[in-house]
Design an enzyme around this catalytic site. Sequence first.
Site, PDB file in Angstrom:
ATOM      1  N   GLU A 473      -3.232   4.255   4.061  1.00 31.45           N
ATOM      2  CA  GLU A 473      -3.297   5.448   3.221  1.00 31.45           C
ATOM      3  C   GLU A 473      -3.509   6.725   4.034  1.00 31.45           C
ATOM      4  O   GLU A 473      -2.959   7.779   3.689  1.00 31.45           O
ATOM      5  CB  GLU A 473      -4.376   5.281   2.150  1.00 31.45           C
ATOM      6  CG  GLU A 473      -4.009   4.290   1.036  1.00 31.45           C
ATOM      7  CD  GLU A 473      -4.018   2.812   1.460  1.00 31.45           C
ATOM      8  OE1 GLU A 473      -4.565   2.499   2.532  1.00 31.45           O
ATOM      9  OE2 GLU A 473      -3.471   1.979   0.712  1.00 31.45           O
ATOM     10  N   HIS A 543      -8.633  -2.254  -9.568  1.00 33.58           N
ATOM     11  CA  HIS A 543      -7.414  -1.649 -10.108  1.00 33.58           C
ATOM     12  C   HIS A 543      -7.735  -0.822 -11.345  1.00 33.58           C
ATOM     13  O   HIS A 543      -6.878  -0.620 -12.196  1.00 33.58           O
ATOM     14  CB  HIS A 543      -6.367  -2.712 -10.459  1.00 33.58           C
ATOM     15  CG  HIS A 543      -5.912  -3.501  -9.278  1.00 33.58           C
ATOM     16  ND1 HIS A 543      -6.590  -4.587  -8.799  1.00 33.58           N
ATOM     17  CD2 HIS A 543      -4.848  -3.329  -8.457  1.00 33.58           C
ATOM     18  CE1 HIS A 543      -5.967  -5.076  -7.738  1.00 33.58           C
ATOM     19  NE2 HIS A 543      -4.903  -4.329  -7.508  1.00 33.58           N
TER      20      HIS A 543
END
Length: 743
Positions: A473, A543
């Site tokens: 990321e 999530h």
Amino acid sequence: MATTKVEPKPVKGPAQATRGPEKTYDGISGKQLIELYRLMFLSRRVDDREILLKRQQKIFFQISGAGHEAMGVAAGLVLKPGYDWFYPYYRDRALCLSLGVTPLEMLLQAVGSAEDAASGGRQMPSHWADPKLNIVTGSSPTGSQLLQAAGCAEAGRFYAAHPGATKKAAGDYREFKDVRFQGDEITYVSCGEGATSEGEFWETMNTASTRKLPLMICVEDNEYAISVPIEVQTAGGNISRLVANFPHFYFAEFDGTDAVASYTAFRKAAEHIRAGNGPAFLHGHVVRPYSHSLSDDERLYRPEAERRDESKRDPIGRLQMFLVREGILDEEGITRLEKQVEAEVQEASDHAVAAAKPAPDSVMQFIYSPTLDPASPAFASEPVFANPKNQAEPTIAAATAQKTMADLINACLHDEMKRDPRILVFGEDVADCSREEYLQQKLIKGKGGVFKLTSGLQREFGSDRVFNSPLAEANIVGRATGMATRGLKPVVEIQFFDYIWPAMMQLRNELPLIRWRSANAFSAPTVIRVAIGGYLTGGAIYHSQCGESIFTHIPGLRVVFPSNALDANGLLRTAIRCDDPVMFLEHKRLYRETFGRSPYPGPEYMVPFGKAKVVQEGSDLTVITYGAVLPRALQAAQRLQREQGISVELIDLRTLNPYDWEAIANSVRKTSRALVAYEDTLSWGYGAEIAARIADELFEDLDAPVRRIAAKDVFVAYQPLLEEKILPQSEDIERAMLELAEF
Ligand SMILES: Cc1ncc(C[n+]2csc(CCOP(=O)(O)OP(=O)(O)O)c2C)c(N)n1
């Protein structure tokens, strides 16, 4: 004030007589060597002057380039200011002097003057920046510059392949961007051997190699990172050995205290890169004669004998002896040169100490673009829905169909990429297919994102503009920052909010700060799309997370959180066309919800930032919310109205930074009751700030305490029964509304 170049008379004597005036040292002439020596000595003297000024309390911090000068001037001799691009480490004073930064400019930063062109008094000394010379604003985190440099190198490569993208265009961020590229330019980036332990270093090596970038990665190895020695830092004690198997690199390991050896390495590396063969890795062994900084005393961890040994390798002493030995300059010439340098530094210092200090009132300048305000009417336009009467029969249904948020985000990306050739989309899994030939041979349908939001973009706009990143990321955000600095508009994707954290250094300390810390000399307007949120029944801990307040807490970063398809389309367009970094939070649960669908609003629809929407007018209490809580709050409000006759005014903030205080205040003044509803954990969440401000500024208007309803202070669990208990449900919101109305 420009640095004055001295012309010391070369010594006449037997050495020159036998070798002749043309003798060069791997291509460096005697005259050039004298100039290198002058720059090295100048660099050391500016350090010494800063140390003096610090002791006199005229400056507030000092970190030196001492011991690294030979590598700096060698790089400066090979690379071209204003042509190549530079991300120098804080020890690169000699390089910056070679490129054309003056001693005065350096000292203006040290005193924190208003005249400090690199940062206007905002950054510590040795945090270089000069837009004319292509020295990009640097920061203090030791490894974050590397990924940005990779992005910068990619941008140059992109412009060379797509020169049409460099053209200016009116009406968006491009109006303010002069884009320059050369075709064979090099991006230079440096760090210490300590910084090679950062993950960002390895991510940069990886990307430089896989994309064969025109990137020169330079490690200045002084064997210490503050007090931590090389054997603790680097497995086996030598970074060159560890990186040796990265493909496409030119590698050199050399004595970085030797100006000629350093020059040879830089020259060969530059040839390799300019020929398009890939990146270079330059590892120079240097020394650190002055402790880490003036706040460090190396005698606490380095014995006298070690320091004495090291001093024999001081690059300035070495070059001085070389000049004398080779008969290039005699003692008298050296003395004359050094006196001129001393005088130059004295003059610069006198000027800097007397220079104007920044106006304290200027502190809020340049947090955001001063020229393009995404909250202005320029970013407000009406949707243009297709008129079914004007449509040919088969397209009527398509033109007026209710589209999901996923559809309309995808449509906006298509429209904007068509309009603006500088937009690049990348991230994990965002491409249709990295192995292009599968697409060409029509063997597969293509992926286009784990939620399919970028579907079809690679197919339409090609693999130069839409591509997968490695699973890293920081790599995504760091490279995007470097690209945006060069005028591209990266619209990148972070696959799940839950996994944004490896990018946090880039998101907190880099991207949103580029403009402010350089006093508007640089900017990096990037859009970061992030899939966020829960209510997924099975999303579980990793999530389902929210956490938007962590990002609204960062000055310089716009944060958007739409609740419906139409807003998502219009807000994304504003995010792309504005000149600030934007975090665009997309709620996964809303991607394909029946709630909030809309027909396609046309390619020009924009929603300005900082303008809330009153979703339902009411008179008994105000509910302030956004994202996936909005439909739940609406349901609750409608039930309350039906069953209890309570009238709720429901406000959808749409953007969280900036946010629409006026809309909140107007409503609370009318209803005298306020409930802030949000999906994130209750404590220290986004709603806490809104509630505090209401309590502070609207105290007189309130008839009840300001309330919040949010998730329990725990992560979201997997089992749906647990998730339901943890996240605020419509019934919870209804109960909170009722209690407040009855207070
Ligand atoms: C990410 C990060 N962690 C810690 C620091 C504090 N710090 C500043 S310089 C430094 C040592 C850097 O060593 P190295 O990269 O070898 O460069 P050198 O100073 O030796 O030239 C540290 C730990 C920082 N600036 N950034």
